[in-house]
Design an enzyme around this catalytic site. Structure first.
Site, PDB file in Angstrom:
ATOM      1  CD  GLU A   1      -2.949  -0.946   2.289  1.00 49.14           C
ATOM      2  OE1 GLU A   1      -2.745  -0.433   3.316  1.00 49.14           O
ATOM      3  OE2 GLU A   1      -3.894  -1.489   2.246  1.00 49.14           O
TER       4      GLU A   1
ATOM      5  CD  GLU B   1      -4.007  -6.121   2.502  1.00 49.07           C
ATOM      6  OE1 GLU B   1      -4.807  -5.327   2.982  1.00 49.07           O
ATOM      7  OE2 GLU B   1      -2.848  -5.712   2.507  1.00 49.07           O
TER       8      GLU B   1
HETATM    9  C1  BG6 Z   1      -4.727  -2.824   4.862  1.00 47.19           C
HETATM   10  C2  BG6 Z   1      -3.024  -3.408   5.130  1.00 47.19           C
HETATM   11  O1  BG6 Z   1      -4.576  -1.498   4.878  1.00 47.19           O
HETATM   12  O2  BG6 Z   1      -5.787  -3.216   5.476  1.00 47.19           O
HETATM   13  C3  BG6 Z   1      -3.338  -4.550   6.375  1.00 47.19           C
HETATM   14  O3  BG6 Z   1      -2.565  -3.914   4.236  1.00 47.19           O
HETATM   15  C4  BG6 Z   1      -4.340  -4.355   7.162  1.00 47.19           C
HETATM   16  O4  BG6 Z   1      -1.981  -4.485   6.965  1.00 47.19           O
HETATM   17  C5  BG6 Z   1      -5.679  -4.255   6.373  1.00 47.19           C
HETATM   18  O5  BG6 Z   1      -4.565  -5.241   8.415  1.00 47.19           O
HETATM   19  C6  BG6 Z   1      -6.800  -4.148   7.271  1.00 47.19           C
HETATM   20  O6  BG6 Z   1      -7.041  -2.922   8.018  1.00 47.19           O
HETATM   21  P1  BG6 Z   1      -7.160  -3.338   9.475  1.00 47.19           P
HETATM   22  O7  BG6 Z   1      -6.651  -1.765   9.975  1.00 47.19           O
HETATM   23  O8  BG6 Z   1      -8.523  -3.629   9.749  1.00 47.19           O
HETATM   24  O9  BG6 Z   1      -6.397  -4.253  10.089  1.00 47.19           O
END
Ligand code: BG6
Length: 479
Positions: free
Chosen positions: A184, A378
Site C-alpha cells: 500500500e 487484500e
Molecule cells: C490494509 C493493510 O490496509 O488493510 C493490512 O495492508 C491491514 O495490513 C488491512 O491489516 C486491514 O486493515 P485493519 O486496520 O482492519 O487491520
C-alpha cells in the site's frame, strides 16, 4: 449460488497476511525491534498513527503491544498452513520482516536464523503446492533505521533495502516466483509512520520530506525490480496500492474536479511512477504549489523508467465519496481518508463503507490506465465474531461480503480485465493494522486471542471456511 462467469484457468485463490500482524515471536530468532513492535494496541493506535509527534518508544506501563505475540504463527505455521491447504489455497500472501533478516536494517551480513525461518515456511507451503506471494516490506522497518536515519527520509535506506532484497532473491530464488515491493505504498500520504518510518511533526512534513521519502522508495523499488529480474528469471514483481475509487458527491463540476484531484494524488501518483516509469504530469503543479523540490540523483529517473513492475497488486476495502468544501460532520466515521458519508452504502462495524461495485470500478479504472495484470491481494470484512456454545462461528455476514466482491471481480473479468488472483485479507484472524485489535476479525479461521491479550491461541474453522473451500474448488462458479 451458481454464478454465470468463470475465472481464468490457474486463478490464484488464497489468503493474505503480513509478518508483523501474525508471526509474534517479536524478540526470537535474532529479530530486531521494528516499527509495529512499538505501536500500541486498541483504538489509541489510530490516534498515534494520525497525530503528530509519535516518538517510536515503548511504554509498557501505558500501553499493550499485541504484535509482540500476535497469533504466534512463528511457532504454529505448520498447523496454519495445513488449514490453508485444506481450504484448497493455490497461493498464500505473506511478508518477510526486514528486522528478522537484518535486525538493525543496516548490517552487512544477514541473520541466518531469520532466513531459515522463512525457508521452513516456504517449504511447508510448497509441500502442499501453495505458491508463496511475498511482500518485501509490509508496514515494517527495523527501529534502528527509524531512530538513526529518520526512516525513508534518508537516501541511505535505498542502499540498505538493496542489500536486503539481494539477500532475499538469492536465498529464495527457487521457492518464490511472485514478489511485491512496498505494501500500500500510496497510504503513506496519510499515515507515513507505517510505510515511511517517520512521524509527521508539523504540517510542513506532509510535503517536502514525505515526497522525498517517496522518491527514495521509488528508486529502491525500481532497483528491486531490476535485481529480481536479474536473479530470478521468470519471476514477477509488482507494486501494491490501496485503491479507493473516488466519487464526487454530485454533478457539481467543482466537486467532480476535487474528486479527480484527490484520486490523482492518492490513487495514481505512486502507481504512475512504478507502472508507467515516470512522474505523472499532474504532480508538477502539486509540487510547485506545496514548495516541493525533489533531490533526484543522476540515473534515478532512468532506473525508474527501465524497471517498471510486472503487475499491479491492490487492496480494496471501500470507495470514497468527496465534496470540495465538506463540513466535519459530513465526514463518514470510519473513513480513514476523510471522505464524506455515502448515503447509498452500508458500513462495517468499524464504519468502513461496503461497496462491491466499487471493486469492479477500481479494476476497470486500473486496467484502463495501466494495461497490466491486476492482483487483488487484500479485501475482506473486519467484523466481531461470536463463538456459539457448541463452538460454531456463523459468519454469514462475511460470506455475503466476500460473495458480492467475488461477483464484482467476475464481472470485471468479463469487462476484459486481466486478473491474476484473489487473496482475501486476514484469512486467519490476526492483529488489526489500524487499531491493533484482535476483535476486528477477517479470518476463515478463528484464533482464540482477545484484545486484552488473553486466549489459548487455538484455531477453529468458521462457517466461511467451508464456503470459501467450495468457491476455490469450483473456481468461483459456486458462490
Ligand atoms: C490494509 C493493510 O490496509 O488493510 C493490512 O495492508 C491491514 O495490513 C488491512 O491489516 C486491514 O486493515 P485493519 O486496520 O482492519 O487491520
Amino acid at each position: 449460488m451458481t454464478s454465470t462467469f468463470k475465472f481464468p484457468e490457474g486463478f490464484l485463490w488464497g489468503g493474505a497476511t503480513a509478518a508483523n500482524q501474525l508471526e509474534g515471536a517479536s524478540n526470537e530468532g535474532g529479530k530486531g525491534l521494528n516499527t509495529p513492535d512499538v505501536l500500541p494496541g486498541g483504538k489509541v493506535r489510530l490516534k498515534v498513527l494520525s497525530d503528530p509527534g509519535f516518538d517510536f518508544e515503548l511504554d509498557t506501563e501505558k500501553y499493550t503491544y499485541p504484535n509482540h505475540e500476535a497469533i504466534d504463527f512463528y511457532h504454529r505455521y505448520k498447523e496454519d498452513i495445513a488449514l490453508f491447504a485444506e481450504m484448497g489455497f493455490k497461493t498464500f500472501r505473506m511478508s518477510i520482516a526486514w528486522s528478522r533478516i537484518f535486525p538493525n536494517g543496516n548490517e552487512l551480513t544477514p541473520n541466518e536464523e531469520g532466513l531459515a525461518f522463512y525457508d521452513r515456511v516456504f517449504d511447508e507451503l510448497l509441500k502442499y503446492n501453495i505458491e508463496p506471494v511475498v511482500t518485501i516490506s509490509h508496514y515494517e522497518l527495523p527501529i534502528h533505521l527509524v531512530k538513526e536515519y529518520g526512516g525513508w527520509r534518508s537516501r541511505e535506506l535505498v542502499t540498505f533495502f538493496e542489500r536486503y532484497v539481494t539477500v532475499l532473491f538469492n536465498r529464495y530464488k527457487d521457492k518464490v516466483k511472485y514478489w511485491m515491493t512496498f505494501n500500500e505504498i500510496n497510504s503513506s500520504l496519510h499515515m507515513p509512520i507505517l510505510g515511511l518510518g517517520f512521524a509527521i511533526q508539523n504540517e510542513e512534513d506532509r510535503y517536502q520530506p514525505t515526497f522525498q521519502a517517496y522518491h527514495h522508495q521509488f528508486v529502491a523499488s525500481a532497483r528491486a525490480v531490476q535485481l529480481c529480474h536479474e536473479i530470478i528469471p521468470g519471476a514477477q514483481i509488482g507494486c501494491m496500492l490501496v485503491y479507493l475509487p473516488t466519487y464526487s458527491v454530485d454533478s457539481n463540476p467543482e466537486n467532480v474536479l476535487f474528486a479527480l484531484q484527490e484520486e490523482q494524488i492518492f490513487n495514481y501518483f505512486c502507481g504512475d511512477v512504478q507502472v508507467r516509469g515516470h512522474y505523472p504530469a499532474f504532480i508538477k503543479r502539486y509540487f510547485k504549489e506545496h514548495n516541493i523540490e525533489l533531490d533526484i540523483q543522476d540515473g534515478d529517473l532512468e532506473l525508474i523508467k527501465e524497471n517498471t513492475v510486472d503487475y499491479v497488486a491492490l487492496s480494496y476495502y471501500m470507495s470514497r465519496t468527496e465534496k470540495k468544501d465538506k463540513k466535519p460532520e459530513e465526514v463518514g466515521k470510519g473513513n480513514i481518508l476523510g471522505g464524506i458519508k455515502n448515503s447509498f452504502l452500508k458500513a462495517s462495524d468499524w464504519g468502513w463503507e461496503i461497496d462491491p461495485t466499487g471493486l469492479r470500478i477500481s479494476l476497470n479504472q486500473l486496467y484502463d490506465r495501466y494495461e497490466k495484470p491486476l492482483f487483488v491481494v487484500e479485501n475482506g470484512l473486519g467484523a466481531y465474531d461470536k463463538v456459539e456454545e457448541d463452538g460454531a462461528i456463523n459468519d454469514d455476514y462475511r460470506i455475503d461480503y466476500l460473495r458480492e466482491h467475488i461477483k464484482a471481480m467476475g464481472e470485471a473479468v468479463q469487462d476484459g480485465v486481466e486478473l491474476m488472483g484473489y487473496t482475501p485479507w486476514g484469512c486467519i484472524d490476526l492483529v488489526s493494522a489500524s487499531t491493533g485489535e484482535m476483535s476486528k476479525r477477517y479470518g476463515f479461521i478463528y484464533v482464540d486471542k482477545h484484545d486484552d491479550g488473553s486466549g489459548t491461541l487455538e484455531r477453529s474453522k468458521k462457517k466461511s471456511f467451508d464456503w470459501f473451500k467450495n468457491v476455490i474448488a469450483t473456481n468461483g462458479e459456486e458462490l
